[in-house]
Design a protein around this motif. Structure first.
Motif, PDB file in Angstrom:
ATOM      1  N   LEU A 161      29.881  -6.933   5.619  1.00 55.71           N
ATOM      2  CA  LEU A 161      28.720  -6.407   6.349  1.00 55.71           C
ATOM      3  C   LEU A 161      29.110  -5.428   7.446  1.00 55.71           C
ATOM      4  CD1 LEU A 161      26.538  -9.631   6.667  1.00 55.71           C
ATOM      5  CD2 LEU A 161      26.161  -7.682   5.151  1.00 55.71           C
ATOM      6  N   ASN A 162      30.199  -5.730   8.133  1.00 57.68           N
ATOM      7  CA  ASN A 162      30.672  -4.872   9.248  1.00 57.68           C
ATOM      8  C   ASN A 162      29.526  -4.549  10.205  1.00 57.68           C
ATOM      9  OD1 ASN A 162      33.224  -4.966   8.088  1.00 57.68           O
ATOM     10  ND2 ASN A 162      32.778  -3.250   6.750  1.00 57.68           N
ATOM     11  N   VAL A 163      29.275  -3.262  10.516  1.00 57.32           N
ATOM     12  CA  VAL A 163      28.241  -2.929  11.510  1.00 57.32           C
ATOM     13  C   VAL A 163      26.823  -3.332  11.046  1.00 57.32           C
ATOM     14  CG1 VAL A 163      29.557  -1.028  12.528  1.00 57.32           C
ATOM     15  CG2 VAL A 163      27.938  -0.548  10.678  1.00 57.32           C
ATOM     16  N   PHE A 164      26.659  -3.522   9.739  1.00 60.90           N
ATOM     17  CA  PHE A 164      25.351  -3.881   9.183  1.00 60.90           C
ATOM     18  C   PHE A 164      24.919  -5.280   9.661  1.00 60.90           C
ATOM     19  CE2 PHE A 164      22.697  -4.553   5.148  1.00 60.90           C
ATOM     20  CZ  PHE A 164      21.730  -3.641   5.528  1.00 60.90           C
ATOM     21  N   ALA A 165      25.920  -6.103  10.044  1.00 63.77           N
ATOM     22  CA  ALA A 165      25.613  -7.468  10.517  1.00 63.77           C
ATOM     23  C   ALA A 165      24.768  -7.425  11.790  1.00 63.77           C
ATOM     24  CB  ALA A 165      26.906  -8.234  10.768  1.00 63.77           C
ATOM     25  N   ASN A 166      24.919  -6.355  12.565  1.00 62.52           N
ATOM     26  CA  ASN A 166      24.164  -6.262  13.830  1.00 62.52           C
ATOM     27  C   ASN A 166      23.027  -5.244  13.750  1.00 62.52           C
ATOM     28  OD1 ASN A 166      25.952  -8.077  15.041  1.00 62.52           O
ATOM     29  ND2 ASN A 166      27.434  -6.405  15.315  1.00 62.52           N
ATOM     30  N   ASN A 183      16.244  -3.755   0.805  1.00 65.09           N
ATOM     31  CA  ASN A 183      16.694  -5.138   0.914  1.00 65.09           C
ATOM     32  C   ASN A 183      17.460  -5.425   2.213  1.00 65.09           C
ATOM     33  OD1 ASN A 183      17.977  -7.599   0.406  1.00 65.09           O
ATOM     34  ND2 ASN A 183      19.595  -6.554  -0.774  1.00 65.09           N
ATOM     35  N   ILE A 184      16.750  -5.963   3.204  1.00 64.07           N
ATOM     36  CA  ILE A 184      17.382  -6.449   4.449  1.00 64.07           C
ATOM     37  C   ILE A 184      16.678  -7.744   4.843  1.00 64.07           C
ATOM     38  CG2 ILE A 184      18.245  -4.257   5.416  1.00 64.07           C
ATOM     39  CD1 ILE A 184      15.686  -4.118   7.132  1.00 64.07           C
ATOM     40  N   ASP A 185      17.129  -8.386   5.896  1.00 63.68           N
ATOM     41  CA  ASP A 185      16.527  -9.618   6.397  1.00 63.68           C
ATOM     42  C   ASP A 185      15.003  -9.423   6.552  1.00 63.68           C
ATOM     43  OD1 ASP A 185      15.597 -11.664   8.033  1.00 63.68           O
ATOM     44  OD2 ASP A 185      17.426 -11.732   9.237  1.00 63.68           O
ATOM     45  N   PRO A 186      14.202 -10.314   5.940  1.00 71.93           N
ATOM     46  CA  PRO A 186      12.742 -10.154   6.030  1.00 71.93           C
ATOM     47  C   PRO A 186      12.232 -10.062   7.465  1.00 71.93           C
ATOM     48  CG  PRO A 186      13.314 -11.970   4.560  1.00 71.93           C
ATOM     49  CD  PRO A 186      14.596 -11.459   5.117  1.00 71.93           C
ATOM     50  N   LYS A 187      12.946 -10.699   8.395  1.00 71.48           N
ATOM     51  CA  LYS A 187      12.527 -10.616   9.819  1.00 71.48           C
ATOM     52  C   LYS A 187      12.660  -9.174  10.316  1.00 71.48           C
ATOM     53  CE  LYS A 187      13.845 -14.967  11.899  1.00 71.48           C
ATOM     54  NZ  LYS A 187      15.130 -15.303  11.319  1.00 71.48           N
ATOM     55  N   LEU A 188      13.745  -8.531   9.901  1.00 67.88           N
ATOM     56  CA  LEU A 188      13.948  -7.128  10.316  1.00 67.88           C
ATOM     57  C   LEU A 188      12.920  -6.230   9.639  1.00 67.88           C
ATOM     58  CD1 LEU A 188      17.846  -6.725  10.296  1.00 67.88           C
ATOM     59  CD2 LEU A 188      16.338  -7.319  12.187  1.00 67.88           C
ATOM     60  N   GLN A 189      12.595  -6.554   8.403  1.00 67.16           N
ATOM     61  CA  GLN A 189      11.554  -5.763   7.705  1.00 67.16           C
ATOM     62  C   GLN A 189      10.255  -5.823   8.502  1.00 67.16           C
ATOM     63  OE1 GLN A 189      11.803  -7.753   3.816  1.00 67.16           O
ATOM     64  NE2 GLN A 189      12.785  -5.944   2.943  1.00 67.16           N
ATOM     65  N   ARG A 190       9.953  -7.023   9.023  1.00 63.38           N
ATOM     66  CA  ARG A 190       8.713  -7.191   9.800  1.00 63.38           C
ATOM     67  C   ARG A 190       8.797  -6.430  11.122  1.00 63.38           C
ATOM     68  NH1 ARG A 190       8.541 -12.649   8.679  1.00 63.38           N
ATOM     69  NH2 ARG A 190       8.726 -13.347  10.825  1.00 63.38           N
ATOM     70  N   THR A 234      13.737  -7.087  -2.049  1.00 62.66           N
ATOM     71  CA  THR A 234      14.492  -8.183  -1.445  1.00 62.66           C
ATOM     72  C   THR A 234      15.551  -8.632  -2.440  1.00 62.66           C
ATOM     73  OG1 THR A 234      14.292 -10.249  -0.196  1.00 62.66           O
ATOM     74  CG2 THR A 234      12.948 -10.067  -2.196  1.00 62.66           C
ATOM     75  N   MET A 235      16.271  -9.713  -2.149  1.00 60.26           N
ATOM     76  CA  MET A 235      17.301 -10.180  -3.085  1.00 60.26           C
ATOM     77  C   MET A 235      17.399 -11.698  -3.044  1.00 60.26           C
ATOM     78  SD  MET A 235      20.766  -9.236  -0.956  1.00 60.26           S
ATOM     79  CE  MET A 235      21.917  -9.910  -2.133  1.00 60.26           C
ATOM     80  N   ASN A 236      18.170 -12.265  -3.994  1.00 64.67           N
ATOM     81  CA  ASN A 236      18.274 -13.721  -4.102  1.00 64.67           C
ATOM     82  C   ASN A 236      18.660 -14.398  -2.784  1.00 64.67           C
ATOM     83  OD1 ASN A 236      20.819 -12.662  -4.166  1.00 64.67           O
ATOM     84  ND2 ASN A 236      21.437 -13.617  -6.081  1.00 64.67           N
ATOM     85  N   TYR A 237      19.532 -13.762  -2.007  1.00 61.51           N
ATOM     86  CA  TYR A 237      19.978 -14.348  -0.739  1.00 61.51           C
ATOM     87  C   TYR A 237      18.792 -14.712   0.155  1.00 61.51           C
ATOM     88  CZ  TYR A 237      22.592 -14.767   3.630  1.00 61.51           C
ATOM     89  OH  TYR A 237      23.135 -15.234   4.803  1.00 61.51           O
ATOM     90  N   TRP A 238      17.855 -13.798   0.320  1.00 62.34           N
ATOM     91  CA  TRP A 238      16.709 -14.033   1.213  1.00 62.34           C
ATOM     92  C   TRP A 238      15.699 -14.968   0.559  1.00 62.34           C
ATOM     93  CZ3 TRP A 238      18.715 -12.760   5.448  1.00 62.34           C
ATOM     94  CH2 TRP A 238      19.508 -11.614   5.550  1.00 62.34           C
ATOM     95  N   ARG A 268      17.485 -18.375   1.122  1.00 64.49           N
ATOM     96  CA  ARG A 268      17.777 -18.840   2.491  1.00 64.49           C
ATOM     97  C   ARG A 268      16.601 -18.765   3.453  1.00 64.49           C
ATOM     98  NH1 ARG A 268      23.916 -18.312   3.192  1.00 64.49           N
ATOM     99  NH2 ARG A 268      24.423 -18.380   0.999  1.00 64.49           N
ATOM    100  N   THR A 269      15.726 -17.789   3.274  1.00 62.24           N
ATOM    101  CA  THR A 269      14.652 -17.626   4.263  1.00 62.24           C
ATOM    102  C   THR A 269      13.292 -17.438   3.574  1.00 62.24           C
ATOM    103  OG1 THR A 269      14.957 -15.231   4.365  1.00 62.24           O
ATOM    104  CG2 THR A 269      16.235 -16.505   5.933  1.00 62.24           C
ATOM    105  N   PRO A 270      12.923 -18.406   2.703  1.00 67.59           N
ATOM    106  CA  PRO A 270      11.690 -18.231   1.932  1.00 67.59           C
ATOM    107  C   PRO A 270      10.441 -18.091   2.806  1.00 67.59           C
ATOM    108  CG  PRO A 270      12.567 -20.462   1.655  1.00 67.59           C
ATOM    109  CD  PRO A 270      13.598 -19.681   2.389  1.00 67.59           C
ATOM    110  N   ALA A 271      10.387 -18.841   3.919  1.00 68.28           N
ATOM    111  CA  ALA A 271       9.183 -18.794   4.768  1.00 68.28           C
ATOM    112  C   ALA A 271       9.054 -17.415   5.420  1.00 68.28           C
ATOM    113  CB  ALA A 271       9.249 -19.877   5.835  1.00 68.28           C
ATOM    114  N   ASP A 272      10.194 -16.898   5.871  1.00 67.54           N
ATOM    115  CA  ASP A 272      10.186 -15.561   6.484  1.00 67.54           C
ATOM    116  C   ASP A 272       9.778 -14.493   5.487  1.00 67.54           C
ATOM    117  OD1 ASP A 272      10.733 -15.238   9.171  1.00 67.54           O
ATOM    118  OD2 ASP A 272      12.776 -15.979   8.886  1.00 67.54           O
TER     119      ASP A 272
END
Ligand code: AMP
Length: 302
Positions: free
Chosen positions: A98-103, A122-129, A146-150, A153-157
């Motif tokens: 992830l490198n800089v993408f993590a932040n 495809n990024i963290d659904p919270k960031l999409q919001r 989106t992708m399988n990871y989200w 891991r974060t179905p509600a989000d």
């Protein structure tokens, strides 16, 4: 109408039966922006590290892509490596650094905030919001990937973010995962309340299917004799789809159908060469010619 994309800008290492590249420019937002720029003006929001050179940025220059929203920060750019199976239908991810993408915390420059067409790659659904919170007024069309990871891991989000989207664009395995159903049509009904009204399922060499309340529309994948590298095909499809809609300023059913064709056209060009090689040298004339071939490919009488 301007089109906003938020997502990854990356360096990719790709292995396919047709060759290997150790480091080529990639990322969902990169493929999307280049594909969409043939149709409309694109505002790009992403993050890169110090290793992202002026030469790398050249892919955006000379196109209708505004990169003021591409943040440069100390550290390394997101790196992804993948290997494709002999028939190109399966791939394994060999590395995700992830490198800089993590932040990544997307910040929209003021001039992007009035964008009417928005693609949340495809990024963290919270960031999409958080992106949608920064947009002024009501966008005309919001699409997201989106992708399988989200999904795992974060179905509600993800569900919460989907409430704010008009179009969900995912592949067939993600559709099955999201709905826990094998059938691809039924999941759409679950999503429509209260989520997006349109589901677009990308099916690789089987084309793409759009499902909405009023029915189903399918486009084939363009038959290619020698596809080389499927990386970014889905994002290029999304770029062609959203770029076409933003370019014609519509989101009506007839426009959505044509957008599906332009999506498939752009996806087919993306896979012809490694990385962005084919899209870099593509012309609008070639796009139009292939769109016409789609017409011939699918025309029949009863
Ligand atoms: P696709 O072939 O449509 O899945 O897109 C491939 C692109 O997505 C590659 O260029 C990668 O750099 C990028 N990518 C791979 N994994 C991720 C991830 N976890 N988050 C965001 N982008 C990714």
């Amino acid at each position: 109408m301007s089109l906003l994309v938020v997502g990854s800008v990356a360096f990719d290492a790709i292995e396919s039966p047709h060759g290997k590249v150790e480091r080529t420019l990639g990322g969902a937002a990169t493929y999307f922006a280049v594909a969409a720029s043939f149709f409309t003006r694109v505002n790009l929001v992403g993050i890169v590290g110090e290793d992202f050179s002026d030469r790398d940025a050249a892919v955006f220059r000379g196109r209708k892509i505004d990169t003021d929203g591409l943040e440069r920060t100390p550290g390394k750019t997101f790196f992804w490596a993948g290997r494709y199976s002999q028939d190109l239908n399966d791939r394994v991810t060999l590395a995700t650094e992830l490198n800089v993408f993590a932040n990544f915390n997307p910040r929209l420059p003021e001039k992007y905030r009035s964008s009417k067409y928005i693609f949340l790659a495809n990024i963290d659904p919270k960031l999409q919001r958080s992106v949608l919170h920064q947009v002024n007024g009501r966008p005309r069309l919001v699409a997201l990937d989106t992708m399988n990871y989200w999904i795992e891991r974060t179905p509600a989000d993800l569900r919460e973010t989907l409430r704010h989207a008009n179009v969900l664009m995912i592949n067939d395995s993600e559709t099955r995962q999201l709905s826990s159903q094998h059938n691809l049509l039924r999941p759409a009904r679950q999503l429509f309340h209260p989520g997006p009204k349109t589901l677009i399922i990308k099916r690789g060499e089987h084309g793409a299917m759009m499902v909405h309340r009023d029915g189903v529309f399918c486009v084939p994948a363009f038959p290619l004799e020698e596809p080389h590298d499927p990386t970014g095909a889905g994002d290029s499809f999304a770029g062609g789809f959203m770029g076409y809609l933003a370019g014609c300023g519509s989101a009506k059913d007839a426009a959505l159908r044509r957008a599906m064709v332009y999506g498939s056209v752009m996806g087919s060009f993306a896979v012809e060469r490694f990385g962005l090689d084919r899209l870099r040298h593509l012309t609008r004339r070639e796009i139009n010619q292939r769109a016409r071939l789609f017409e011939r490919l699918t025309r029949f009488t009863l």
